[in-house]
Write an enzyme that holds these catalytic residues in place. Structure first.
Site, PDB file in Angstrom:
ATOM      1  N   ASP A  70       0.835  -1.198   0.000  1.00 38.59           N
ATOM      2  CA  ASP A  70       0.000   0.000   0.000  1.00 38.59           C
ATOM      3  C   ASP A  70       0.874   1.255   0.000  1.00 38.59           C
ATOM      4  OD1 ASP A  70      -1.993   1.852   0.306  1.00 38.59           O
ATOM      5  OD2 ASP A  70      -2.908   0.909   2.051  1.00 38.59           O
ATOM      6  N   HIS A  93      -9.081  -0.851  -8.154  1.00 38.15           N
ATOM      7  CA  HIS A  93      -8.691   0.291  -7.321  1.00 38.15           C
ATOM      8  C   HIS A  93      -7.468   1.004  -7.884  1.00 38.15           C
ATOM      9  CE1 HIS A  93      -8.363   2.620  -3.617  1.00 38.15           C
ATOM     10  NE2 HIS A  93      -7.071   2.346  -3.601  1.00 38.15           N
TER      11      HIS A  93
END
Length: 421
Positions: A224, A329
């Site tokens: 991330d 995403h």
């Protein structure tokens, strides 16, 4: 001394990209002070414990500082009757306290003793002002338009009691006790001027826990932060920090002067994002990767390459379908899909036990920094809100927007240029 500096910088490199405020100070700090008082021989600190981050500088610490292992986010409201004078006195206290704690020194009289045998451990304290702060202090004319309320998003399920606030403090450190010590000191120093509105506690991977430097993982197991802007990029400061001569909304010099106190500062969007981990973990690996658009093992895009390889958004597979799905995403949040909108994501994970619904109350304390949230966070979140495959597995439960002014110079306190304007 030079060998120590090199090793410390190498250690910082394993956590993330070092920013402009990442200067390392060789301070034994609180441990040495305690030893002097008690007559004991001070215990030698590890490189991790002795790493200090300067409080003073062009920008506040805790923005470009590498991710720390522990964090606390806490918002305060000024008490009824408190105004500009009380706010200025509070920021003076907090700034003096933060300067000492970040150097590894004691919190002074009434110190809890929690961190007596520790060094600074990369401690940072970052201060910001919420929209309501300007109403409370009579400084509405100096409130920048970047603090206009964030728009509502369809995925929001916000708890107002855990959102917003007059004042916001971000605390980070590589030692849990050092971070907690700073939290208690800040709470106590608020005195009669402000009361806690909400508090959230988070964590990241500990420095050195991986065999090689790598981007952090979130609680879904995904790497991330791959596309985070880097301080080495030529437009980094322009994207993340307010320039010394910010552009006024009306184009007038008077408009620019009103907001000059934000020069060198940045705007933080804070969101408590709960991850629906039970649902997520039932997905097969291939489906998880399609939702994100990246491989779970190494963060590489599904279109091929390594973690840092650019997304091949037009690439199709043998079946003629896009390799990176149109609702992935990574695709929807990519800067090239959002007019170049960028923000520096600097989150902490959280786990607060089991919720009332019997599922883990866990997820991400999302914190992102940008020169203008209306050009950074908002356009990206609007697009995610319209069709991000990840939306089915997350829930936005709290939100805040804060203006963090530039770093104080020696002899200044945070926000002095605003409160004494």
């Amino acid at each position: 001394m030079r060998d120590n500096d090199i090793s410390r910088r190498r250690l910082l490199g394993t956590v993330g990209a070092a920013g402009a405020t990442g200067l390392v100070l060789g301070a034994a700090g609180g441990a040495a002070a305690h030893a002097a008082a008690s007559g004991d021989v001070p215990t030698a600190l590890t490189t991790l414990g002795s790493t200090g981050i300067p409080f003073h500088g062009t920008h506040q610490a805790g923005i470009t500082t590498p991710l720390q292992a522990r964090g606390h986010l806490i918002a305060f409201d000024l008490v009824p009757g408190a105004g500009r004078k009380e706010a200025a006195a509070l920021l003076r206290r907090w700034s003096a306290l933060a300067s000492g704690l970040m150097a590894g020194r004691s919190a002074g009289e009434g110190d809890t003793g929690v961190a007596l045998d520790a060094g600074p451990s990369s401690l940072t304290l970052t201060f910001g002002f919420g929209r309501s702060f300007f109403d409370r202090t009579g400084l509405v004319a100096q409130r920048p338009p970047q603090l206009d309320p964030l728009p509502a998003f369809s995925s929001d399920q916000l708890d107002k009691k855990r959102s917003d606030g007059d004042l916001w403090v971000q605390i980070g450190a590589d030692d849990a006790l050092v971070a907690f010590h700073a939290l208690r000191a800040i709470q106590k120093a608020a005195g009669e001027a402000a009361r806690v509105r909400w508090q959230m506690n988070g964590f990241n991977r500990s420095p050195g826990a991986t065999g090689k430097p790598m981007t952090a993982r979130n609680l879904m197991g995904q790497i991330d932060g791959t596309r985070n802007p880097k301080p080495s990029e030529p437009d980094f400061d322009k994207r993340i920090f307010v320039p010394s001569q910010p552009s006024g909304t009306s184009g007038s010099g008077t408009s620019e002067a009103k907001y000059a106190w934000m020069a060198g500062g940045s705007y933080a969007v804070v969101r408590r994002i709960r991850m629906l981990l039970d649902d997520w973990e039932q997905l097969p690996l291939t489906k998880q990767e399609q939702v994100i658009g990246r491989r779970k093992s190494d963060g590489a895009p599904l279109s091929g390459g390594s973690e840092t390889t650019e997304l091949a958004l037009d690439k199709t597979g043998p079946d003629g379908k896009l390799v990176i799905p149109d609702n992935a995403h990574a695709r929807i949040s990519a800067p090239e899909q959002n007019g170049g909108a960028a923000m520096l994501r600097r989150p902490f994970s959280f786990h607060d036990g089991i919720g009332a619904d019997g599922t883990p109350d866990a997820g991400l304390l999302f914190v992102c920094w940008q020169a203008d949230p209306l050009r950074g966070f908002v356009p990206v979140q609007r697009k995610l809100d319209r069709g991000d495959a990840l939306s089915a597995f997350i829930r936005h439960e709290a939100s805040g927007l804060f203006a963090a002014p530039g770093g104080p110079e020696e002899g200044e306190y945070v926000g002095q240029r605003l409160l004494e304007s």
